[in-house]
Design an enzyme around this catalytic site. Structure first.
Site, PDB file in Angstrom:
ATOM      1  N   GLY A  12       0.843  -1.192   0.000  1.00  0.00           N
ATOM      2  CA  GLY A  12       0.000   0.000   0.000  1.00  0.00           C
ATOM      3  C   GLY A  12       0.875   1.237   0.000  1.00  0.00           C
ATOM      4  O   GLY A  12       1.888   1.283   0.687  1.00  0.00           O
ATOM      5  N   ARG A  73       0.589  -5.493  -6.683  1.00  0.00           N
ATOM      6  CA  ARG A  73       0.670  -6.810  -6.071  1.00  0.00           C
ATOM      7  C   ARG A  73       1.462  -7.731  -6.987  1.00  0.00           C
ATOM      8  O   ARG A  73       1.486  -7.553  -8.194  1.00  0.00           O
ATOM      9  CB  ARG A  73      -0.733  -7.380  -5.910  1.00  0.00           C
ATOM     10  N   ASP A 104       4.973  -4.263   6.243  1.00  0.00           N
ATOM     11  CA  ASP A 104       5.326  -5.579   6.724  1.00  0.00           C
ATOM     12  C   ASP A 104       5.570  -6.637   5.652  1.00  0.00           C
ATOM     13  O   ASP A 104       6.643  -7.237   5.573  1.00  0.00           O
ATOM     14  CB  ASP A 104       4.151  -6.067   7.567  1.00  0.00           C
ATOM     15  N   THR A 127       4.281   2.790   5.491  1.00  0.00           N
ATOM     16  CA  THR A 127       2.893   2.395   5.743  1.00  0.00           C
ATOM     17  C   THR A 127       2.278   3.408   6.691  1.00  0.00           C
ATOM     18  O   THR A 127       2.959   3.925   7.565  1.00  0.00           O
ATOM     19  CB  THR A 127       2.799   0.984   6.378  1.00  0.00           C
ATOM     20  N   ASP A 129       0.146   2.774   8.917  1.00  0.00           N
ATOM     21  CA  ASP A 129      -0.368   2.124  10.124  1.00  0.00           C
ATOM     22  C   ASP A 129       0.527   2.285  11.349  1.00  0.00           C
ATOM     23  O   ASP A 129       0.103   2.014  12.466  1.00  0.00           O
ATOM     24  CB  ASP A 129      -0.594   0.630   9.870  1.00  0.00           C
ATOM     25  N   ASP A 131       2.986   0.378  12.366  1.00  0.00           N
ATOM     26  CA  ASP A 131       2.923  -0.932  13.027  1.00  0.00           C
ATOM     27  C   ASP A 131       4.203  -1.742  12.843  1.00  0.00           C
ATOM     28  O   ASP A 131       4.171  -2.968  12.956  1.00  0.00           O
ATOM     29  CB  ASP A 131       1.727  -1.707  12.491  1.00  0.00           C
ATOM     30  N   ARG A 173      -5.456  -2.536  10.845  1.00  0.00           N
ATOM     31  CA  ARG A 173      -6.004  -3.882  10.996  1.00  0.00           C
ATOM     32  C   ARG A 173      -5.485  -4.545  12.276  1.00  0.00           C
ATOM     33  O   ARG A 173      -6.235  -5.153  13.014  1.00  0.00           O
ATOM     34  CB  ARG A 173      -5.658  -4.719   9.764  1.00  0.00           C
TER      35      ARG A 173
END
Lengths: 320, 320, 320, 320
Positions: A12, A73, A104, A127, A129, A131, A173
């Protein structure tokens, strides 16, 4: 010292990826090293969609959202054969090291390539996120959080006019960072994150109580990993009978011109990644921790789960 | 443990002051401590313009720029008599500690009050200049930097259409942080800060060279402490004969809804300030360093000069 | 000439309602007429939640989204008994005329009150949908359209990075104005509105074709009245196998600080509404047509359906 | 019917010029007519910096500020010899008509070319000043006004915190439209425009009065044609002794992503310009009046002075 490196963005997209890629390119050129750009992530590497870059190729992009290199992708990359072909496309051009900017999954794919072929790999956490283990920061998270509070400002106008409950679902998520930080900043009454249990019935009771006392509106921020905004909103509406509206921000959170923090940090991380790669280092990810750029073992970064800052969780409780 | 504290904002306002004051108030109330708001800074304290605050008094302000408590200049505060009167107005109401949110000068005034009367004082660095020693961060600096890059985005449009040199003067009398960070983020070709010598003739020569090679526009960011934008622009125009325009952002940099960083950090700093003050601590300033809230000796904070991060200075060179 | 009037906002809020209410209040005061504000729409009128307004009550609100008077649903207003009670609450206070700011349904309720009681009523079209007959413009539609193109800018970043199809659902149950105008402005490839038939299979075929020719991304803007964004996105994804994402903007479209157009026109309409009401006129709505303020018969406004400007529909075809 | 046309942008750039040029190009191609883009205005025409355009050359530009075609000053164009050479460069390529997007001076230059050579010319008013006779609107004026009110929002924060007088100088050498509209929208207490006399001493007296009554801040918007912001600010500060700050927005007003209005109207005007030019019409300017696109005689447009809308002037008085 390496003579030629390449850079790609994968997974992403996030605001600041362009700033990071630009810093990789300019640092390499500053050091007298060739640098290639690969378009469309691992897919582009397999398709040999790549070109040697000049300084001007990264002009006028630091302020742009998305990634000018593109991303895609790629199923083939998940096979050893795919990765071996990618390796061949790099070595064919004399490229001796690869910088991967992504989340990730993308870093995991990079770690496999390094393990199987020995080519030096340096990763950057791209990213929204926030994370990635070992880093307090990922490229794009600050812009995304600011996009969310802009939305909250707008929702607050209409919520306040109607005495409504607003449920706002944001990205995240596995990680509640975006929800927590934007919830604190936006003055949300409730922040639901995947890392913490919550009792919706109790929340509904508190809401009813607050409305009786004259509260004008209530804002609930939900990380997608903590439940569906739609379902939570419906539950609240039924249980409390309050006028409730749900907003799902979606991919808007990924876009937008990057903030100062995202531009500056992405630039710093990109510079360090290029320098490390050129000096022959491998299997590291550059992150930001304790107020400065740090290098993290690539294996650790992809195999550990980041924990939400307990100070933030506490702060959210005290302030509301 | 103190039973009653007060909070005021002083000096130039900055985005996030409201978030900080709100956190002071809510933390105090959470801890069961009374909290007073003083309107109009030290001036308001002398005029007894103050009121006990409830949680709802700080509702709906985290997203607002400026300071809802107001701020003002105050000559009388500079005299021991003035400060003694302020002290009396506090003790008259049973107020046992004071939290001051402001820049250098304001913190200095607070330190004198503490020295002369012994009343506990905790400070928070509220200024867009990011020039407080011991802290990587001051409340408002992130929003101000983002305001500047918005302006740069707009100036770039018109600069590019006309092949112009744009000189942008930003705030920073003693400290080039805002210029440096926004210059890096905005992709400025030249960044002039008070901490570093520069040679304008050399810069002009480089500009002429760059235009010959086809450069579409050049952006120069100047901290006000490094020279007048107007004068520098005029010099460049005369020396290079390039079409040059000057923009002086002025007080716009002080306003605007605070960014996520400014809201979250101001909240964290406010919480810690309240907790420290309540526990009886004094003569400290809370800042942010190495990725976390830190306490700084108030005397050190106001008597030392902050140094510009050399990594940023280096980064600016590599990237352009 | 009336001596005392009242103003309320009703239905969904829209940016500019505050500017309109402010103009009603200030014009009345300028003319020496008393003016009351009613909180929470018709519901507030029945609850007698109203107060006489001074000039300063509308200070500092022209830039705010939402409506400071509030709005609410009101079932009782739909009955003649309810409306008669509302009338009584007005006359009890010597209020001789009412200005209603709201959408279709709110204006309809106002027209019934006028018919049944004879009290003078003037309406202003406050809705982001721009769907009031006789007016090219409704208060809030410009801000909402600008909010949508901000979202499109962000979605475009991420769409372009991934070569995606983006489906964006915007408001407009009966009227495609918002979708059409923001689609044209945002450079959308397809704009689906309730006023026009479309063939989704044909669209899918064109998309596939365009991607083969190298198109980087496709943007589809859908008015909610033309179909569910979610369902349309799913259909496209299945039929074309292209990577497709859906975004539903929701209530964010209602909020935000009003644009210049919405502030200026709402002010003009508010001024004219107050003047007309004070002079004893009734049963009219003020709108904007052919570049100026016009008065529309209230009965016509609520009983006719506005048609989408065919020039815009044509423009959308030519430009893409 | 013409077979080949060209388009250029000239003079100061304005947001929406790209949308207009895009519409000219796409309309021409839609009609099966060749279309050339000229870079750098009349200067580029003399330098033969021009290229035939395809639909994709105007992809992804509707949202950009500035002008992708560029603009420049050109002394040679002011001579008949220069214009004759420009004419030759057009006819050499079979170009039979020219669309000029720009302000007053640029349209004047176009009118001379038409008079001297007979080549069909159609103009579009591209300037943020909204000062072209016969049109209520010029391309870019809406975006510029919105940029100004964003600045006002920020200045208000800091003004309110300090109880200051803020003087904001905006563009408009001969025309007060921008000052008037942004002043009304921003809730300015005083709006100074070149079209109206003002008495600064009287204004100062009123300010002093208002502060005594508790006013928190005062905003003065000045069109550059009505006086220097700097000088007016200094006069106010000396006369009233109020804390006064001056902000000069400068070229920031020219930049930024165009608003919905500027994108849509620029597109409509561009479409009509291309259609008219292709059909062989000449010496007209397309503007917007009474809610629709109108054609204005080019000679009239450049030789008459636009008058400020008296309704706006009156509105400003009533509302404050």
């Amino acid at each position: 010292m390496l003579k030629s490196i390449a850079v790609l963005t994968s997974g992403g997209d996030s605001p600041g990826m362009n700033a990071a890629a630009r810093a990789v390119v300019r640092t390499a050129l500053y050091e007298g090293v060739k640098v290639w750009g690969i378009r469309g992530g691992y897919h582009g590497l397999l398709e040999e969609d790549m070109f040697e870059m000049k300084s001007r190729d990264v002009s006028d992009i630091i302020q742009r959202g998305g990634t000018f290199l593109g991303t895609a992708r790629c199923k083939r990359w998940k096979t050893p054969e795919g990765r071996m072909m990618g390796y061949k496309h790099l070595t064919d051009r004399g490229i001796e090291g690869l910088c991967v900017i992504g989340g990730d999954g993308s870093l995991r794919g990079a770690s496999l390539l390094s393990k199987e072929t020995g080519i030096p790999i340096v990763g950057l956490p791209g990213t929204i996120d926030n994370d990635v283990w070992g880093s307090d920061y990922t490229i794009g998270c600050d812009t995304a959080a600011n996009t969310i509070i802009d939305a909250i400002n707008k929702l607050r106008d209409t919520a306040s006019a109607h005495r409504r409950v607003i449920v706002l679902e944001v990205m995240g998520r596995n990680c509640g960072w975006l929800a927590l930080v934007s919830g604190i900043s936006g003055g949300a009454e409730y922040i639901l994150v995947p890392e913490e249990e919550y009792n919706l019935d109790e929340i509904c009771d508190n809401m009813t109580e607050a409305y009786k006392k004259g509260k004008r509106y209530i804002l609930v921020v939900v990380a997608e990993g903590a439940g569906s905004g739609q379902e939570i909103g419906q539950y609240i509406a039924e249980k409390t009978q309050l006028d409730t509206r749900v907003s799902v921000l979606g991919h808007i959170q990924r876009g937008g011109s990057p903030s100062v923090i995202d531009r500056v940090r992405a630039s710093q991380l990109g510079e360090q990644a290029a320098l490390a790669l050129i000096s022959g280092l491998s299997d590291i990810v550059f992150g930001y921790s304790k107020g400065r750029v740090v290098s993290i073992d690539l294996h650790d970064a992809v195999n550990n789960k980041k924990i939400l800052d307990p100070d933030y969780l506490h702060l959210a409780k005290v302030l509301f």
